[in-house]
Design a protein around this motif. Structure first.
Motif, mmCIF file in Angstrom:
data_model
loop_
_atom_site.group_PDB
_atom_site.id
_atom_site.type_symbol
_atom_site.label_atom_id
_atom_site.label_comp_id
_atom_site.label_asym_id
_atom_site.label_seq_id
_atom_site.Cartn_x
_atom_site.Cartn_y
_atom_site.Cartn_z
ATOM 1 N N GLU A 1 0.980 -1.816 -0.212
ATOM 2 C CA GLU A 1 -0.085 0.363 0.189
ATOM 3 C C GLU A 1 1.439 1.168 -0.029
ATOM 4 N N LEU A 2 1.744 0.996 0.661
ATOM 5 C CA LEU A 2 2.670 3.131 0.853
ATOM 6 C C LEU A 2 3.701 2.256 -0.543
ATOM 7 N N TYR A 3 3.424 1.831 -0.997
ATOM 8 C CA TYR A 3 4.755 1.647 -2.278
ATOM 9 C C TYR A 3 3.408 2.624 -3.226
ATOM 10 N N ARG A 4 2.271 2.283 -3.014
ATOM 11 C CA ARG A 4 1.067 2.128 -4.237
ATOM 12 C C ARG A 4 0.892 3.921 -3.749
ATOM 13 N N SER A 5 0.638 3.944 -2.560
ATOM 14 C CA SER A 5 0.396 5.245 -2.530
ATOM 15 C C SER A 5 1.440 6.434 -2.824
ATOM 16 N N GLU A 6 0.611 7.980 -3.258
ATOM 17 C CA GLU A 6 1.903 8.860 -3.288
ATOM 18 C C GLU A 6 2.678 9.281 -2.138
ATOM 19 N N ASP A 7 1.416 9.729 -1.175
ATOM 20 C CA ASP A 7 2.326 9.557 0.654
ATOM 21 C C ASP A 7 3.137 8.624 0.930
ATOM 22 N N VAL A 8 4.453 8.027 0.983
ATOM 23 C CA VAL A 8 5.341 7.086 1.369
ATOM 24 C C VAL A 8 5.370 7.125 2.749
ATOM 25 N N GLU A 9 5.053 7.853 3.724
ATOM 26 C CA GLU A 9 5.357 7.776 4.744
ATOM 27 C C GLU A 9 3.831 7.139 6.072
ATOM 28 N N THR A 10 2.511 8.008 5.341
ATOM 29 C CA THR A 10 1.601 7.409 6.232
ATOM 30 C C THR A 10 0.388 5.872 5.055
ATOM 31 N N LEU A 11 -0.208 5.379 5.867
ATOM 32 C CA LEU A 11 -1.000 4.880 5.389
ATOM 33 C C LEU A 11 -2.400 4.299 5.997
ATOM 34 N N ASP A 12 -3.723 4.984 4.346
ATOM 35 C CA ASP A 12 -4.618 4.745 4.618
ATOM 36 C C ASP A 12 -5.290 3.652 5.722
ATOM 37 N N PHE A 13 -5.283 3.870 6.645
ATOM 38 C CA PHE A 13 -5.531 1.832 6.700
ATOM 39 C C PHE A 13 -6.845 1.746 7.498
ATOM 40 N N SER A 14 -7.935 2.618 6.770
ATOM 41 C CA SER A 14 -9.194 1.814 6.770
ATOM 42 C C SER A 14 -9.001 1.077 5.784
ATOM 43 N N ALA A 15 -8.828 2.020 4.197
ATOM 44 C CA ALA A 15 -8.587 0.523 3.236
ATOM 45 C C ALA A 15 -6.940 -0.592 3.383
ATOM 46 N N TYR A 16 -6.415 -0.617 3.680
ATOM 47 C CA TYR A 16 -6.008 -1.949 4.296
ATOM 48 C C TYR A 16 -6.079 -2.638 4.831
ATOM 49 N N LEU A 17 -7.996 -2.374 6.112
ATOM 50 C CA LEU A 17 -8.338 -3.116 7.070
ATOM 51 C C LEU A 17 -9.082 -3.808 6.148
ATOM 52 N N MET A 18 -9.564 -2.972 4.812
ATOM 53 C CA MET A 18 -10.745 -4.133 4.297
ATOM 54 C C MET A 18 -10.207 -4.963 3.610
ATOM 55 N N LYS A 19 -8.801 -4.939 3.052
ATOM 56 C CA LYS A 19 -8.303 -5.500 2.153
ATOM 57 C C LYS A 19 -7.241 -7.117 2.976
ATOM 58 N N LEU A 20 -7.433 -6.084 4.224
ATOM 59 C CA LEU A 20 -6.753 -7.953 5.023
ATOM 60 C C LEU A 20 -7.524 -8.525 5.750
ATOM 61 N N SER A 21 -8.472 -7.377 5.949
ATOM 62 C CA SER A 21 -10.152 -9.236 6.633
ATOM 63 C C SER A 21 -10.296 -10.131 6.014
ATOM 64 N N SER A 22 -10.232 -9.495 4.425
ATOM 65 C CA SER A 22 -11.187 -9.878 3.290
ATOM 66 C C SER A 22 -9.443 -11.438 3.223
ATOM 67 N N GLY A 23 -9.276 -10.918 3.195
ATOM 68 C CA GLY A 23 -8.254 -12.486 2.677
ATOM 69 C C GLY A 23 -8.335 -13.011 3.930
ATOM 70 N N LEU A 24 -7.690 -12.779 5.174
ATOM 71 C CA LEU A 24 -8.233 -13.787 5.839
ATOM 72 C C LEU A 24 -9.200 -14.741 6.187
ATOM 73 N N PHE A 25 -10.233 -13.640 5.609
ATOM 74 C CA PHE A 25 -11.844 -14.579 6.000
ATOM 75 C C PHE A 25 -11.725 -15.592 4.709
ATOM 76 N N GLU A 26 -11.098 -15.020 2.980
ATOM 77 C CA GLU A 26 -11.336 -16.281 2.266
ATOM 78 C C GLU A 26 -9.903 -17.660 2.910
ATOM 79 N N SER A 27 -8.922 -17.043 3.650
ATOM 80 C CA SER A 27 -8.521 -18.217 4.301
ATOM 81 C C SER A 27 -9.004 -19.415 4.981
ATOM 82 N N TYR A 28 -9.584 -18.663 6.064
ATOM 83 C CA TYR A 28 -9.666 -19.545 6.879
ATOM 84 C C TYR A 28 -11.369 -19.561 7.277
ATOM 85 N N ARG A 29 -12.554 -19.644 5.907
ATOM 86 C CA ARG A 29 -13.674 -20.016 5.937
ATOM 87 C C ARG A 29 -13.918 -21.031 5.632
ATOM 88 N N VAL A 30 -12.912 -21.792 4.410
ATOM 89 C CA VAL A 30 -12.972 -22.962 3.682
ATOM 90 C C VAL A 30 -14.466 -23.782 4.239
#
Length: 616
Positions: free
Chosen positions: A447-476
């Protein structure tokens, strides 16, 4: 296709590669890893013959017109033989067309062969060349502008100097190159030394830009007033490893008011010779007069009516700077005293110049400001140089995030490959948990690599990606478990907060998915992220506005993270603050690391509340 060593026609005593075939490299997963690696991998015997090359290595074989079984080119064979004879690692930079590779020779003396790993460093070399040219241009500009640059290597304590050294200090460039930090400090006026050292220490500690003024002793014993501005460069660990600064003589600026009162004509001549312009503004008459190098800066002559009043001058200021410049001038006019500002001005040919405008307001006996006298200078080249350095820093930071993300993905893949060799469910789960932790960190760097701001992270957007990935991994195998994410938009976190918080979410959501719902059970996992000022109006997981404000996690923190489920509840026999499981130990440790607090609620399920600060 990658190829195994060709041992045909080689005597028994000359077959170290047989050990290679019988050893650990024979394992299929390692062969596949080597074969598909993007880095070049070769295996050579002590006689310089190529015994193995992976797919990436085919590129060099084609360039050399060789194949497995042939001898290495002489330029490669020599360091390979040196490496195995000395039993030491050797390195060699190799240019092939437009590409540059770093070849690392790893000797295996007991088996009498050398492994050669090749890394494509073309981008790095291009970046270094761009930086070199940028620094050369900047040094040349500094010399022409009567300034000098220092480049301080923190680790070695070495200084490099360039620019108008002799002009400013009286020392020759050769004499000045012998200066270290201690020697330079001794030349600062005793009354200014402590303040200058404190500013330097603060810059090294925080990494923020440095700006300071002091009096500096020249070779002849006289003092000049200098202004230093600099930046600190940090390495991957966050430590300052290099300081770049520019030093300029501001003695004239310090004495401007006294010189103007004593001898305005002499000052005008000095300023004109240094490429600066002088302005004189009559406040009551709204009349602006110019002298000096005004035409060189703006394209207009000193007598041009287009610059005859404050209103006309402001009309030439860049539209984006105009309001700020006018407001600043208005405040300065009321306050009086010194005046200093930077903005862009439209030249006569339609282009824009960055200018530095400074001066002093004069008051009459009644205390009213009646006149502003000052100088204007063109700082366009300095601004362009600063922008080039800033862009180079951003590119370097993005490249670092990209490389870290790639390395973490490699680690995740290795964990995935290694897990395939086990049948024990607990071992496999442990590998998967470790893999998810690595993925949570890799997502942040992506996310930091793709962001224009290399110092801070939009944590709300990151939270959506992280939780969705975990959900798909464990919910099988269980589609009855639902995920609900309620994250306030635009909560930006620094990396040292985002990475621990991502791992915390990973652990808590994983626990809910594994333990909250018996096999086939139905339920919901909920993740909420709010800034504290918005908590009350958003509500919480089933609670009232009053409930949302209760608890120590809502006190003295700027953000609140809630991870909850409506499953079977948290086991009463487990002390979550002193757990035996690695996952909860990580959660408690990382909450302390971000100076946060955590609470557990067990009414109708399980709910973890984490309060933390440092939101941007």
């Amino acid at each position: 296709m990658h190829r195994k060593p060709d041992v045909r026609g080689i005597k028994e005593t000359e077959q170290p590669e047989r050990q290679f075939e019988k050893g650990e490299y024979q394992e299929h997963w390692m062969e596949e890893f080597l074969a598909t690696s993007q880095n070049l991998v070769f295996l050579t015997g002590k006689d310089g013959r190529i015994l193995y090359a992976n797919r990436a290595g085919d590129f060099l074989l084609r360039e050399w017109g060789l194949r497995v079984g042939d001898k290495l080119p002489q330029t490669i064979e020599n360091p390979a033989k040196t490496s195995i004879s000395r039993g030491e690692q050797e390195e060699l930079e190799l240019r092939v067309g437009e590409k540059v590779f770093l070849l690392v020779f790893h000797p295996v003396p007991e088996k009498r062969y050398v492994t050669i790993c090749g890394f494509d460093i073309t981008k790095q070399k291009r970046t270094e060349e761009k930086l070199r040219k940028s620094e050369e241009k900047y040094r040349h500009f500094a010399e022409q502008a009567g300034q000098f640059i220092l480049d301080y290597d923190v680790k070695t304590g070495c200084f490099e100097w360039a620019g108008a050294i002799e002009e400013l200090t009286g020392y020759s460039a050769e004499e000045f190159r012998k200066f270290d930090l201690h020697t330079f400090t001794k030349h600062i006026h005793p009354e200014d030394r402590e303040k200058a050292l404190e500013a330097h220490a603060r810059c090294m500690r925080t990494g923020k830009k440095y700006h300071g003024e002091c009096r500096f002793r020249r070779k002849d014993g006289s003092y000049i007033c200098v202004e230093g501005t600099g930046i600190c460069l940090r390495d991957e660990s966050g430590s300052v490893y290099r300081v770049l600064a520019m030093v300029k003589d501001i003695t004239d600026k310090k004495l401007a008011r006294e010189r103007l009162e004593k001898n305005e004509e002499r000052f005008r001549l000095i300023v004109e010779q240094t490429g600066q312009g002088i302005y004189d503004y009559d406040v009551f008459a709204d009349r602006l007069s110019w002298e000096g190098a005004v035409e060189k800066i703006t394209g207009y002559s000193c007598e041009d009516p287009c610059l005859a009043s404050k209103k006309l001058w402001i009309s030439h200021i860049h539209p984006k700077d105009q309001k700020r410049a006018a407001e600043f001038f208005g405040k300065a006019l009321k306050k009086g005293g010194k005046y200093h500002q930077e903005y862009r001005v439209e030249r006569k040919d339609g282009t824009y110049a960055h200018v530095d405008v400074s001066g002093i307001f004069l008051k009459d006996k009644a205390g009213r400001v009646y006149r502003l006298i000052g100088i204007i200078k063109d700082i366009t080249e300095r601004k362009l140089s600063e922008e080039a350095i800033r862009r180079a820093e951003e590119i370097s930071k993005k490249e670092i995030h990209h490389r870290i993300k790639n390395n973490l993905q490699v680690i995740s893949s290795l964990l995935d490959l290694q897990a395939d060799f086990f049948r024990d469910r607990k071992v496999i789960d442990a590998f998967r948990e470790s893999q998810n932790r690595v993925i949570s960190m890799a997502l942040i760097h992506e996310e930091l690599y793709r962001s224009e701001d290399v110092e801070t992270l939009d944590f709300s957007a990151y939270l959506m990606k992280l939780s969705s990935g975990l959900f798909e991994s464990y919910r099988v195998g269980n589609s009855k478990i639902r995920l609900r994410v309620e994250a306030e938009k635009k909560i930006y976190l620094y990396m040292d907060t985002a990475i621990p918080l991502g791992i915390i979410v990973n652990e808590l959501v994983s626990n809910s998915l594994k333990y909250a719902f018996p096999e086939g059970g139905e339920g919901e996992i909920r993740i909420q992220l709010y800034s504290m000022e918005n908590c009350a109006r958003n509500g919480d997981s089933g609670g009232t506005e009053g409930d949302m404000k209760k608890g120590r996690c809502c006190e003295n923190f700027r953000c609140l993270l809630i991870v909850s489920d409506n499953g079977s509840g948290f086991p009463k026999n487990i002390d979550f603050e002193n757990p035996e499981t690695l996952g909860l130990q990580l959660v408690n440790t990382l909450v302390k690391q971000i100076d946060g607090d955590i609470e557990l609620k067990t009414n109708g399920g399980t709910e973890f509340r984490i309060g933390f600060g440092k939101a941007k």
